[in-house]
Scaffold this motif. Structure first.
Motif, PDB file in Angstrom:
ATOM      1  N   PHE A   1       0.871  -1.199  -0.028  1.00 11.00           N
ATOM      2  CA  PHE A   1      -0.051  -0.022   0.007  1.00 11.00           C
ATOM      3  C   PHE A   1       0.836   1.326   0.121  1.00 11.00           C
ATOM      4  O   PHE A   1       0.853   2.348  -0.820  1.00 11.00           O
ATOM      5  CB  PHE A   1      -1.159   0.184   1.189  1.00 11.00           C
ATOM      6  CG  PHE A   1      -1.513   1.326   1.374  1.00 11.00           C
ATOM      7  CD1 PHE A   1      -2.500   2.026   0.702  1.00 11.00           C
ATOM      8  CD2 PHE A   1      -0.986   2.278   2.499  1.00 11.00           C
ATOM      9  CE1 PHE A   1      -3.311   3.085   0.948  1.00 11.00           C
ATOM     10  CE2 PHE A   1      -1.589   3.365   2.647  1.00 11.00           C
ATOM     11  CZ  PHE A   1      -2.636   3.887   1.809  1.00 11.00           C
TER      12      PHE A   1
ATOM     13  N   GLY B   1       2.309   2.129  -3.197  1.00 11.36           N
ATOM     14  CA  GLY B   1       0.932   2.468  -4.291  1.00 11.36           C
ATOM     15  C   GLY B   1       1.178   3.565  -4.963  1.00 11.36           C
ATOM     16  O   GLY B   1       1.673   4.789  -4.346  1.00 11.36           O
TER      17      GLY B   1
ATOM     18  N   VAL C   1      -9.118   4.599   2.523  1.00  9.35           N
ATOM     19  CA  VAL C   1      -8.161   3.573   1.823  1.00  9.35           C
ATOM     20  C   VAL C   1      -9.024   2.112   1.604  1.00  9.35           C
ATOM     21  O   VAL C   1      -8.948   1.585   0.528  1.00  9.35           O
ATOM     22  CB  VAL C   1      -6.906   3.531   2.711  1.00  9.35           C
ATOM     23  CG1 VAL C   1      -6.346   2.325   2.564  1.00  9.35           C
ATOM     24  CG2 VAL C   1      -6.028   4.418   2.631  1.00  9.35           C
TER      25      VAL C   1
ATOM     26  N   THR D   1      -9.318  -0.268  -1.941  1.00  7.07           N
ATOM     27  CA  THR D   1      -8.156  -1.425  -2.129  1.00  7.07           C
ATOM     28  C   THR D   1      -8.573  -2.580  -2.946  1.00  7.07           C
ATOM     29  O   THR D   1      -8.022  -2.994  -3.952  1.00  7.07           O
ATOM     30  CB  THR D   1      -7.931  -1.854  -0.590  1.00  7.07           C
ATOM     31  OG1 THR D   1      -7.270  -0.672   0.217  1.00  7.07           O
ATOM     32  CG2 THR D   1      -6.701  -3.019  -0.740  1.00  7.07           C
TER      33      THR D   1
END
Length: 434
Positions: free
Chosen positions: A201, A204, A348, A352
């Motif tokens: 993450f 990302g 978030v 995802t």
């Protein structure tokens, strides 16, 4: 309609990548990742492995982006591999789920630290954070509407500032590091899989330059090198920052920290640590928000080019030389997410599962397009294909599983929004035939 000009340099595109990747993640996830390991070697290994998985993805996108250097990134690759329905659903998911949620997440991270500098009253903390997040989103959207040069100049300045700031944190930490146990820690070790998920993450955003492929000078060269150099630079930077954290606080101290960057600087500069780190994170998150707004609007633009019902999104402003309509609509769709989500973590979770589902589809698309279009020139084929591509696809599956396991309800909600695009696609096709 105005013609899209190729005006983004290698430095511009590299800054877009670094600017989007280096946001709040390295400050927010480092303690949780440290709790997933019992040794410094394990900690460095999980950050390096996550970086290499991201680099594998960057190499896949480098082949696709330089082979098909058009506006829209994944929309282009998915359409060619599976049909226009796949490109439409990707654009639909970005419009309703991925881009508004991503912009809101980074804007909330900015708001959290901006509030430390200018609190605005403790009694209305949630409202103050929302106000800061809205302000950042609106102002940066307007900046992007005004022109590509203006927005990329702002991005380049923010990226240079954040890299210099992070390197200053590293230098200060090593300079003032006390005697601590940095190599091992005792205590509970949380799931190593969760640690890797958080690392991925934090990396990302490396793929976002593909969305501006139609605006890049010498795309065969600059797209490849910006993806590779930008991702590699962040790998090196993240390893240095984590070494600085552990050298100053010890591995156990990093794992126990609630504000790891502030705690690190406080060892060397106790009085000004909170303010210095808040300023640095505000710069990092503003750069991430600006880069996400810049690249995201190109997805809306590509969707508007392909779907007659949304054609107003696919216009390029002659006055500003930007996809102004796409930028404005993207901003308007982000506003309700900011109000509804109300926090960084909720924003978030909202994105995802769908994000990594499309990453997986794009990785598989590379296999499909190589098989279906063997005659097409590929300026930058993936190094060590198919192993590199399979490694990327495997990491996608890991992230999808992790997101569903962590928040099945949030994942289900985002998938339902994705599926809601199917009747819209069927209706638009029917109207196009009539």
């Amino acid at each position: 309609m105005a013609k899209i000009e190729r005006q983004l340099t290698l430095f511009d595109t590299s800054c877009i990548i670094v600017g989007i990747i280096v946001g709040a993640g390295i400050f927010e996830t480092a303690p949780e990742v440290a709790r997933s390991q019992s040794s410094l070697l394990g900690l460095m290994a999980v950050w390096l492995f996550g970086g290499l998985l991201s680099l594998a993805g960057a190499l896949c996108y480098a082949e696709l982006a330089t082979t098909y250097p058009e506006a829209g990134g994944d929309i282009v690759y998915l359409e060619r591999a599976y049909g226009d329905w796949a490109g439409f659903l990707f654009g639909w998911a970005n419009a309703l789920v991925i881009r508004p949620g991503s912009i809101a997440a980074v804007a909330f991270a900015f708001a959290r630290y901006a509030e430390m500098l200018y609190p605005g009253g403790d009694s209305n903390s949630a409202q103050v954070k929302i106000a800061y997040a809205l302000g950042a989103t609106i102002l940066l959207t307007l900046l992007n509407v005004l022109g590509v040069k203006e927005s990329t100049t702002a991005q380049n300045i923010l990226v240079v500032a954040k890299v210099v700031g992070l390197l200053a944190v590293v230098a200060a930490a090593f300079w003032g590091a006390p005697e601590v146990e940095m190599y091992r820690r005792s205590g509970e070790v949380v799931s190593p899989v969760l640690g890797l998920i958080l690392v991925l993450f934090t990396f990302g955003g490396w793929n976002d330059v593909a969305y501006v492929a139609a605006e890049v000078e010498e795309p065969e060269r600059n797209l490849f090198w910006s993806l590779v150099l930008g991702t590699a630079a962040v790998i090196g930077l993240y390893l240095l920052v984590n070494l600085a954290y552990t050298a100053t606080l010890g591995l156990a101290g990093v794992a126990a920290s609630k504000a790891v960057a502030t705690d690190t600087i406080a060892v060397v500069f106790p009085k000004g640590a909170a303010v210095a780190v808040a300023i640095l994170i505000c710069v990092c998150t503003l750069g991430g928000t600006n880069g996400t707004i810049f690249t995201g609007a190109r997805i809306y633009y590509a969707l508007g080019e392909r779907v007659p019902l949304l054609s107003f999104l696919g216009t390029w402003s002659e006055r500003f030389d930007t996809p102004a309509n796409a930028l404005i609509v993207q901003g308007l769709l982000t506003v309700p997410i900011i109000f509804l989500a109300g926090s960084f973590s909720s924003s978030v979770v909202y994105t995802t599962t769908v994000v990594w589902l499309f990453f997986l589809a794009t990785g598989i698309a590379l296999f499909v397009l190589r098989y279906r279009e063997p005659q097409v020139k590929r300026p930058n084929p993936v190094f060590a294909h198919p192993l590199t591509t399979l490694l990327f696809c495997g990491s996608c599956l890991l992230l999808i599983w992790g997101a569903i396991d962590y928040d099945p309800k949030g994942s289900a909600a985002s998938l339902l929004l994705l599926i809601s695009g199917i009747p819209v696609y069927l209706y638009s096709r029917r109207k196009a035939v009539e």
